[in-house]
Design an enzyme around this catalytic site. Structure first.
Site, PDB file in Angstrom:
ATOM      1  N   HIS A   1       0.819  -1.224   0.000  1.00 26.19           N
ATOM      2  CA  HIS A   1       0.000   0.000   0.000  1.00 26.19           C
ATOM      3  C   HIS A   1       0.853   1.274   0.000  1.00 26.19           C
ATOM      4  O   HIS A   1       0.497   2.261   0.645  1.00 26.19           O
ATOM      5  CB  HIS A   1      -0.975  -0.020   1.189  1.00 26.19           C
ATOM      6  CG  HIS A   1      -0.304  -0.100   2.531  1.00 26.19           C
ATOM      7  ND1 HIS A   1      -0.784  -0.865   3.566  1.00 26.19           N
ATOM      8  CD2 HIS A   1       0.808   0.507   3.022  1.00 26.19           C
ATOM      9  CE1 HIS A   1      -0.011  -0.723   4.621  1.00 26.19           C
ATOM     10  NE2 HIS A   1       0.964   0.109   4.318  1.00 26.19           N
TER      11      HIS A   1
ATOM     12  N   HIS B   1      -1.568   4.490   9.986  1.00 25.85           N
ATOM     13  CA  HIS B   1      -0.195   5.014  10.092  1.00 25.85           C
ATOM     14  C   HIS B   1      -0.138   6.341  10.830  1.00 25.85           C
ATOM     15  O   HIS B   1       0.644   7.223  10.480  1.00 25.85           O
ATOM     16  CB  HIS B   1       0.409   5.204   8.710  1.00 25.85           C
ATOM     17  CG  HIS B   1       0.577   3.953   7.905  1.00 25.85           C
ATOM     18  ND1 HIS B   1      -0.480   3.287   7.332  1.00 25.85           N
ATOM     19  CD2 HIS B   1       1.687   3.256   7.556  1.00 25.85           C
ATOM     20  CE1 HIS B   1      -0.019   2.225   6.660  1.00 25.85           C
ATOM     21  NE2 HIS B   1       1.288   2.191   6.781  1.00 25.85           N
TER      22      HIS B   1
ATOM     23  N   HIS C   1       9.959  -4.334   3.649  1.00 25.27           N
ATOM     24  CA  HIS C   1      10.451  -2.967   3.483  1.00 25.27           C
ATOM     25  C   HIS C   1      10.829  -2.353   4.821  1.00 25.27           C
ATOM     26  O   HIS C   1      10.300  -2.707   5.862  1.00 25.27           O
ATOM     27  CB  HIS C   1       9.471  -2.066   2.725  1.00 25.27           C
ATOM     28  CG  HIS C   1       8.137  -1.765   3.352  1.00 25.27           C
ATOM     29  ND1 HIS C   1       7.220  -2.710   3.689  1.00 25.27           N
ATOM     30  CD2 HIS C   1       7.544  -0.581   3.651  1.00 25.27           C
ATOM     31  CE1 HIS C   1       6.123  -2.127   4.167  1.00 25.27           C
ATOM     32  NE2 HIS C   1       6.295  -0.825   4.162  1.00 25.27           N
TER      33      HIS C   1
ATOM     34  N   GLU D   1       4.168  -5.461   8.380  1.00 25.27           N
ATOM     35  CA  GLU D   1       2.779  -5.266   7.914  1.00 25.27           C
ATOM     36  C   GLU D   1       2.226  -6.500   7.207  1.00 25.27           C
ATOM     37  O   GLU D   1       1.011  -6.606   7.007  1.00 25.27           O
ATOM     38  CB  GLU D   1       2.710  -4.090   6.928  1.00 25.27           C
ATOM     39  CG  GLU D   1       2.940  -2.732   7.544  1.00 25.27           C
ATOM     40  CD  GLU D   1       2.954  -1.613   6.497  1.00 25.27           C
ATOM     41  OE1 GLU D   1       2.898  -0.449   6.890  1.00 25.27           O
ATOM     42  OE2 GLU D   1       3.045  -1.896   5.283  1.00 25.27           O
TER      43      GLU D   1
END
Ligand code: DHB
Ligand code: FE
Length: 278
Positions: A12, A59, A191, A238
Site C-alpha cells: 500500500h 499510520h 520494506h 505489515e
C-alpha cells in the site's frame, strides 16, 4: 448466510496514490506493478462481491502513539479519507457495512478478542489505495475496516493475527445476509523506510510467504514479531495483514492472480487474488 468469495492482498505504498492521480500506470517504472492487478480486476468484475472487509494498519491518521489499539474495527456508516502527510489527493468517503461491523464485533468479543470499536474512523492510504487498485474505475463495495497495530511495539504475533482472521471468517460465515464478501489484507511486503537498514528487501522470504498463503497458511506463524522485523524490515511486519486476510477466507483457495515487483518506492510490492474453493 453470507458467502466469502476470496481474498485480495497488496502492498500500500503512498506513491501509488500519486501515480494513479497523475495517470502514470503505463510508464515504465509503474507498468509492471499496475499490470499485475488486471487479472484480479477481471475476476472481481465476474464475481461481483458486495462487501470488502479490509485488514490494514493505520499510520498515525486515526490513531497516534498516545492511543494505540492492538485490534480495532470500524462500525460507521461512512469512512472519510484524509491526508496523513504524504500529499496524495484524498478520495471520496467509503460506505460502511454497519450490520456486518456489529456482527463482527459481537462475534470477536464473544471469542475473547479485546477489540476497540470505532463508530467514527478516518482511513489512510493503506485502506484507500488497495481499494482503488482492485477497482480502478468505481468502488462498488461497502466496507468494514479492521486495523492491526504494526506501528508501535508491542505488536500482536503473526499467530494471533491468524487467529483473528479465523474468527473473522466464522463471523462472516454466520452473518445473516445473502451478500458476497471479499477480504483484503494490505501492507508489506518486505520494506524498511528508516534507520541503518533503510531499503532492506528480502525477496526469498517474500516469495516463500506468498507461496505459503496458498499451500500452508500457518507457515509464517512460526516467526515471532521480532524475527519478522529482522527478516522483512521494520515496516515489512505489515505482512501480518495478509495472514489475517488469508485466514479470514477460511478454507482452501485457488490463485487467480499473483505478482511481485521490486521496488516500488523502498518496498517489495506484491499482490495476490485468491478465490475460495471450499
Ligand atoms: C511506503 C510503504 C508503506 O507501507 C507506507 O505505509 C508508507 C510508505 C514506501 O515504501 O514509501
Ligand atoms: Fe505501510
Amino acid at each position: 448466510m453470507a458467502k466469502i468469495v476470496g481474498g485480495l492482498t497488496t502492498s500500500h505504498v503512498p506513491a501509488i496514490g500519486g501515480a494513479i492521480a497523475k495517470g502514470l500506470q503505463d510508464q515504465p517504472y509503474w507498468k509492471p506493478f499496475f499490470d499485475g492487478f488486471k487479472p484480479a480486476q477481471e475476476w472481481l468484475e465476474q464475481v461481483k462481491p458486495d462487501v470488502a472487509v479490509v485488514f490494514y494498519n493505520d499510520h498515525g491518521l486515526n490513531f497516534f502513539l498516545d492511543k494505540m489499539p492492538t485490534f480495532s474495527i470500524g462500525a460507521a456508516a461512512e469512512y472519510r479519507n484524509a491526508d496523513e502527510g504524504w500529499g496524495i489527493p484524498t478520495l471520496p468517503p467509503f460506505q460502511g457495512e454497519v450490520d456486518l461491523s456489529w456482527h463482527l464485533i459481537e462475534h470477536l468479543v464473544e471469542k475473547e478478542f479485546d477489540i476497540t470499536t470505532c463508530q467514527e474512523m478516518l482511513v489512510d492510504h493503506a485502506f484507500t489505495i488497495p481499494l482503488k487498485l482492485f477497482w480502478p474505475k468505481h468502488i462498488p463495495v461497502t466496507t468494514v475496516p479492521i486495523c492491526i497495530n504494526t506501528v508501535q511495539f508491542p505488536m500482536p504475533s503473526a499467530k494471533r493475527c491468524m487467529a483473528l482472521g479465523q474468527a473473522v471468517a466464522e463471523a462472516i460465515q454466520s452473518w445473516d445476509s445473502d451478500k458476497k464478501v471479499v477480504v483484503l489484507g494490505t501492507g508489506g511486503l518486505s520494506h524498511q523506510l528508516d534507520g541503518e537498514r533503510a531499503g532492506h528487501i528480502n525477496k526469498p522470504f517474500d516469495l516463500k510467504f506468498m507461496d505459503s498463503l496458498v499451500s500452508d497458511p500457518a507457515w509464517a506463524t512460526q516467526f515471532s514479531i521480532h524475527e519478522l522485523v529482522e527478516k522483512t524490515g521494520t515496516q515489512g511486519v505489515e505482512l501480518v495483514m495478509w495472514l489475517a486476510a488469508r485466514a479470514a477466507v477460511g478454507g482452501p483457495v485457488r490463485t487467480v492472480a499473483s505478482n511481485y515487483h521490486i521496488p516500488i518506492s523502498n518496498t517489495a510490492a506484491g499482490m495476490m487474488a485468491l478465490e475460495a474453493v471450499a
